[in-house]
Enzyme design. Sequence first.
Site, PDB file in Angstrom:
ATOM      1  CE  LYS A 296      -3.557   2.413   2.595  1.00  0.00           C
ATOM      2  NZ  LYS A 296      -4.546   2.356   3.674  1.00  0.00           N
TER       3      LYS A 296
ATOM      4  CE  LYS B 107      -5.984   1.937  -0.514  1.00  0.00           C
ATOM      5  NZ  LYS B 107      -6.481   1.997   0.828  1.00  0.00           N
TER       6      LYS B 107
END
Length: 332
Positions: free
Chosen positions: A204, A257
Amino acid sequence: MAFPINRQRRLRRTEALRSFVRETRLTPAGFVYPLFICPGEGIRKPVGSMPGVCNLSVDEAVKECQEVYSLGIPAIILFGLPEVKDEIATGAWAEDGIVQRAARAIKAAVPNLLIMGDVCLCEYMSHGHCGIVKKTGGPTPETEYEIVNDASLDILAKTAVSQAKAGIDIIAPSDMMDGRIDALRTSLDAHGFENTPIMSYAAKFASGFYGPFREAADSAPSFGDRRSYQMDPANAREAMREIELDMQEGADMIMVKPALPYLDVIAEARMRFDVPLGAYQVSGEFAMIKAAAKNGWIDHDRVMLESLLSIQRAGASIILTYFAKEAAKLLG
Ligand code: PBG
């Protein structure tokens, strides 16, 4: 002619031929639709920067889930807007927390819809950071505060257990503290949830593309930013290391992400790791497409489907996307 022409266009001439040789077929079978749950009843409060997305009270979320399931979307992910925020994220792990209440109601109404729980503290902390904050008094803005790793793990683990108790099927930690997968796995097992899988937001990045989400979830940090725990957008090799560690700690599924700006990371992760791979098409990716389409600058449906197809082509079989409903309708 020195060279015979290599006729690549032969197989592009008609839709019948194009479809016949198509390598990737976009399907809603791996879609996950994010929901933002707020207190109250009968509430559908639109999020300005995310057209079509609302904060939903529990009763409205149940209705939404019935529609989502009927469209062939197999899963949702829950985010919560608690009544109160504090400095120990009480709302994240309370038995009757907003996400826990929503999960119970949704499970009762749509039992076969998979419920993922985002495990993070930023929405529940008065300061909006993803972990416990300690004032260290360092001489620069960056060293004045610390987001304390190990103390945050205890709260994250409590959150995961309370979500599993509420019937959440898949635990999805997005906080980016070190050692969280091990901490969550150990706690889940100790409480009898050894069959509850963990999907780690393993890679992330500290991204500007989360802007609209922070409006939707009211989770913007009140000082500083998330760069001391989320990853540097420049680092793809480090992403592989993050994923590897999460897998060693027991992650059952992994996620990259954001999605579209990180297709290289998705493709590399797909080659290296043999577990289900997800990608999160985040709020800013969604908002950009919505805004350009609204101006008439791009064709909404075409770009929506192309972006999702590209994420799937790069190697993600699970896609978390605010487009899930619209895309599922088009894909039939
Ligand atoms: C919680 C969390 C965030 C997102 C998912 N989980 C926000 C953040 O890290 O700031 C972003 C999702 C989106 O932008 O759609 N930490």
